[in-house]
Design a protein around this motif. Structure first.
Motif, PDB file in Angstrom:
ATOM      1  N   LEU A 444       0.835  -1.206   0.000  1.00  0.00           N
ATOM      2  CA  LEU A 444       0.000   0.000   0.000  1.00  0.00           C
ATOM      3  C   LEU A 444       0.867   1.252   0.000  1.00  0.00           C
ATOM      4  O   LEU A 444       0.558   2.245  -0.691  1.00  0.00           O
ATOM      5  N   GLY A 445       1.973   1.227   0.792  1.00  0.00           N
ATOM      6  CA  GLY A 445       2.865   2.385   0.825  1.00  0.00           C
ATOM      7  C   GLY A 445       3.474   2.657  -0.544  1.00  0.00           C
ATOM      8  O   GLY A 445       3.586   3.817  -0.967  1.00  0.00           O
ATOM      9  N   LEU A 446       3.897   1.612  -1.273  1.00  0.00           N
ATOM     10  CA  LEU A 446       4.461   1.792  -2.607  1.00  0.00           C
ATOM     11  C   LEU A 446       3.407   2.314  -3.576  1.00  0.00           C
ATOM     12  O   LEU A 446       3.721   3.120  -4.472  1.00  0.00           O
ATOM     13  N   MET A 447       2.127   1.879  -3.406  1.00  0.00           N
ATOM     14  CA  MET A 447       1.032   2.401  -4.236  1.00  0.00           C
ATOM     15  C   MET A 447       0.847   3.890  -3.986  1.00  0.00           C
ATOM     16  O   MET A 447       0.640   4.683  -4.919  1.00  0.00           O
ATOM     17  N   ILE A 474      -6.025  -6.110  -0.134  1.00  0.00           N
ATOM     18  CA  ILE A 474      -6.111  -4.758   0.419  1.00  0.00           C
ATOM     19  C   ILE A 474      -7.459  -4.134   0.063  1.00  0.00           C
ATOM     20  O   ILE A 474      -8.130  -3.546   0.913  1.00  0.00           O
ATOM     21  N   TYR A 475      -7.896  -4.266  -1.203  1.00  0.00           N
ATOM     22  CA  TYR A 475      -9.180  -3.696  -1.638  1.00  0.00           C
ATOM     23  C   TYR A 475     -10.345  -4.250  -0.802  1.00  0.00           C
ATOM     24  O   TYR A 475     -11.237  -3.508  -0.383  1.00  0.00           O
ATOM     25  N   VAL A 476     -10.315  -5.580  -0.578  1.00  0.00           N
ATOM     26  CA  VAL A 476     -11.407  -6.213   0.173  1.00  0.00           C
ATOM     27  C   VAL A 476     -11.417  -5.720   1.609  1.00  0.00           C
ATOM     28  O   VAL A 476     -12.492  -5.378   2.161  1.00  0.00           O
ATOM     29  N   HIS A 481     -12.441  -0.079  -4.448  1.00  0.00           N
ATOM     30  CA  HIS A 481     -12.542  -0.847  -5.693  1.00  0.00           C
ATOM     31  C   HIS A 481     -11.447  -0.517  -6.707  1.00  0.00           C
ATOM     32  O   HIS A 481     -11.409  -1.128  -7.767  1.00  0.00           O
ATOM     33  N   ASP A 482     -10.617   0.447  -6.404  1.00  0.00           N
ATOM     34  CA  ASP A 482      -9.556   0.779  -7.357  1.00  0.00           C
ATOM     35  C   ASP A 482      -8.357   1.367  -6.618  1.00  0.00           C
ATOM     36  O   ASP A 482      -8.378   1.594  -5.412  1.00  0.00           O
ATOM     37  N   VAL A 487      -5.421   4.723  -2.288  1.00  0.00           N
ATOM     38  CA  VAL A 487      -4.478   5.800  -1.945  1.00  0.00           C
ATOM     39  C   VAL A 487      -5.173   6.852  -1.080  1.00  0.00           C
ATOM     40  O   VAL A 487      -4.636   7.314  -0.070  1.00  0.00           O
ATOM     41  N   VAL A 488      -6.428   7.227  -1.474  1.00  0.00           N
ATOM     42  CA  VAL A 488      -7.177   8.213  -0.678  1.00  0.00           C
ATOM     43  C   VAL A 488      -7.433   7.674   0.723  1.00  0.00           C
ATOM     44  O   VAL A 488      -7.280   8.393   1.720  1.00  0.00           O
TER      45      VAL A 488
END
Length: 509
Positions: A444-447, A474-476, A481-482, A487-488
């Motif tokens: 998530l941090g790299l995203m 992570i999404y689940v 969903h994206d 990121v938000v």
């Protein structure tokens, strides 16, 4: 010449008796002729059949023989004495009518015993000088009639519906059942024998003239409201009706009643409950609507509805929910309607409503199904949270203005701020950074730093499938969903990937 006269009289008497026998032989009633000296001298077929015998001798030739063969009982089961038998009474010169007894064979008689209820009438046949020449006993089988009367008496007494019977010939009460006594608090002696003028069940009938005319003519009295006077002087509201009947051979009127007091008490309680509801509805300081469940047509709105939302009652009452001009988002309105139709209620659903001046209010709507006069209705409460929400947004903005670096800030506080930004955004519990594994946090941090999947593969030294699987989990977990949503979500919680999230530090107590 003088000797021939008595013989001629005797001959004439025999001729008259034979003529009488010929006339009455075929009658349906039983007839027994009794001679003052000779006893029972003749009986027709009906009389023999009523005694269950086939020959005259089986009746006996005298009153004593008759008593030996047949047992008579009154309807109270009291056995008649010798001087009470109809045959004995006739021979004693007594005329009578309507003696009703139960007849059966004595133990010395035939074994077959079909007990019957018979009605006896006795009278004398006078000679030319007016002296009794012979006696006639007329017998009628009233078994079925008496049985029917007994059944009626039992049914009348056991019927829980209050009832009283008035004889039409003199308008006096002759029967009253336990249901009426319990309803009106009288005893049987208080009513039996009293006149309908003394105790008038039609005294306050709504159509008294019609009821009295029907009573005089012995016609059915239709149902109507009336009152019954009670022993303490008070009255009880009832519905009364009258049905003409016969008891024995007397014409009577059967009055039946429905006690209206329980219904009146229930109606009074319901009216008081509805009055309390109406007052509470009107005075509630929160905007409230009452509408039908079927079609959600507005029945009423309270004073706070006009004060807060700005619409006059006449502008909304009678219109359906879809026709109201208050909705900013039609999709939100349809969602509310579908929830109400499906479950009959909803709780604190956030929507935006528009006033007549185009001001948009943030509101929470709750609704519940209620029953009013046997109709399903929906009570909808609207809570204006515009000021509260504005205050929360201003607080969040102020905090974010002074927060440029969140590395020193408690992650718990950061996540609570994220929740304040999105109140009620999901029915599920909000996920937190602690719900992610160390590897998922690293991905998530790299995203958040803007790396693509290929760059993350290269950075971590793993396969493409491994990265895709981490991102999917992570999404689940965080319910997005994206990539942009993820990121938000992370930045709302102060996580940018430039540093690893530290442990949660407890705030001061």
């Amino acid at each position: 010449m003088n000797q021939m006269a008595p013989d001629r009289v005797a001959l004439q008497s025999q001729v008259n008796r034979r003529q009488l026998q010929t006339i009455i032989a075929g009658l349906g009633e039983g007839i027994i002729l009794i001679d003052p000296q000779d006893g029972i001298v003749w009986a027709n077929e009906s009389a023999l059949a009523l005694h269950n015998v086939s020959e005259l001798l089986e009746l006996g030739v005298s009153a004593a023989d008759y008593r030996e063969r047949f047992e008579l009982k009154y309807r109270n089961n009291h056995v008649l004495g010798a001087d009470q038998y109809p045959v004995d009474r006739l021979q004693a010169g007594e005329e009578f009518r309507d003696v009703i007894v139960e007849l059966g064979r004595t133990s010395s008689g035939a074994t077959e015993d079909r007990r019957r209820v018979l009605q006896f009438r006795g009278f004398a046949l006078p000679d030319a000088k007016g002296n009794p020449e012979s006696y006639v006993l007329v017998i009628e089988n009233v078994t079925e009639k008496i049985s029917a009367e007994d059944r009626f008496e039992r049914t009348f007494a056991a019927n829980p519906a209050p009832a009283i019977i008035c004889r039409l010939s003199d308008l006096r009460y002759v029967r009253v059942n336990a249901g009426f006594l319990a309803m009106a608090s009288y005893s049987r002696d208080d009513l039996i024998g009293r006149s309908a003028y003394e105790f008038d069940v039609l005294e306050n009938a709504e159509k008294k003239d019609v009821a009295l005319a029907s009573l005089r003519d012995g016609r059915t009295i239709p149902q109507m409201e009336s009152t019954v006077r009670l022993p303490d002087g008070k009255t009880k509201a009832v519905i009364v009706a009258g049905q003409p009947i016969e008891i024995g051979e007397e014409k009577c009127m059967l009055f039946t009643f429905i006690d209206m007091e329980p219904r009146k008490h229930m109606e009074d309680a319901l009216r008081q409950s509805e009055e309390r509801f109406a007052r509470s509805f009107r005075l509630t300081p929160i905007p409230t609507m009452l509408s039908t469940r079927d079609g959600l047509r507005i029945l009423d709105v309270n004073d706070a509805f006009k004060t807060v939302l700005g619409y006059e009652p006449a502008e909304v009452i009678g219109r359906t929910s879809a026709e109201l001009p208050i909705w900013v988002d039609k999709a939100a309105r349809k969602h509310l309607e579908s929830e109400i139709q499906a479950s009959g209620s909803l709780r604190k659903v956030e929507v935006q409503l528009r006033t007549p001046h185009d001001e948009v209010l943030d509101c929470l709507i709750s609704a519940e199904t209620v029953s009013i006069q046997d109709e399903e209705c929906v009570l909808t409460v609207i809570q204006d949270i515009t000021e509260r929400k504005r205050s929360e947004e201003e607080l969040i903005a102020a905090i974010e203005a002074v927060m440029q670096d969140t590395s020193w800030f408690s992650r718990t506080i950061i996540e609570k701020l994220a929740l304040l930004r999105r109140p009620g955004s999901s029915g599920k519990p909000e996920a937190s950074l602690s719900d992610l594994t160390p590897r998922e946090l690293e991905v998530l941090g790299l995203m958040c730093q803007g790396l693509t999947n290929a760059a993350i593969v290269k950075k971590l030294g793993v396969t493409q499938n491994t990265v895709r699987n981490h991102i999917a989990r992570i999404y689940v977990k965080i319910d997005v969903h994206d990539r942009a949503g993820a990121v938000v979500w992370a930045r709302e919680r102060g996580f940018t990937g430039n540093h690893k999230p530290g442990p949660v530090r407890p705030g001061p107590r």
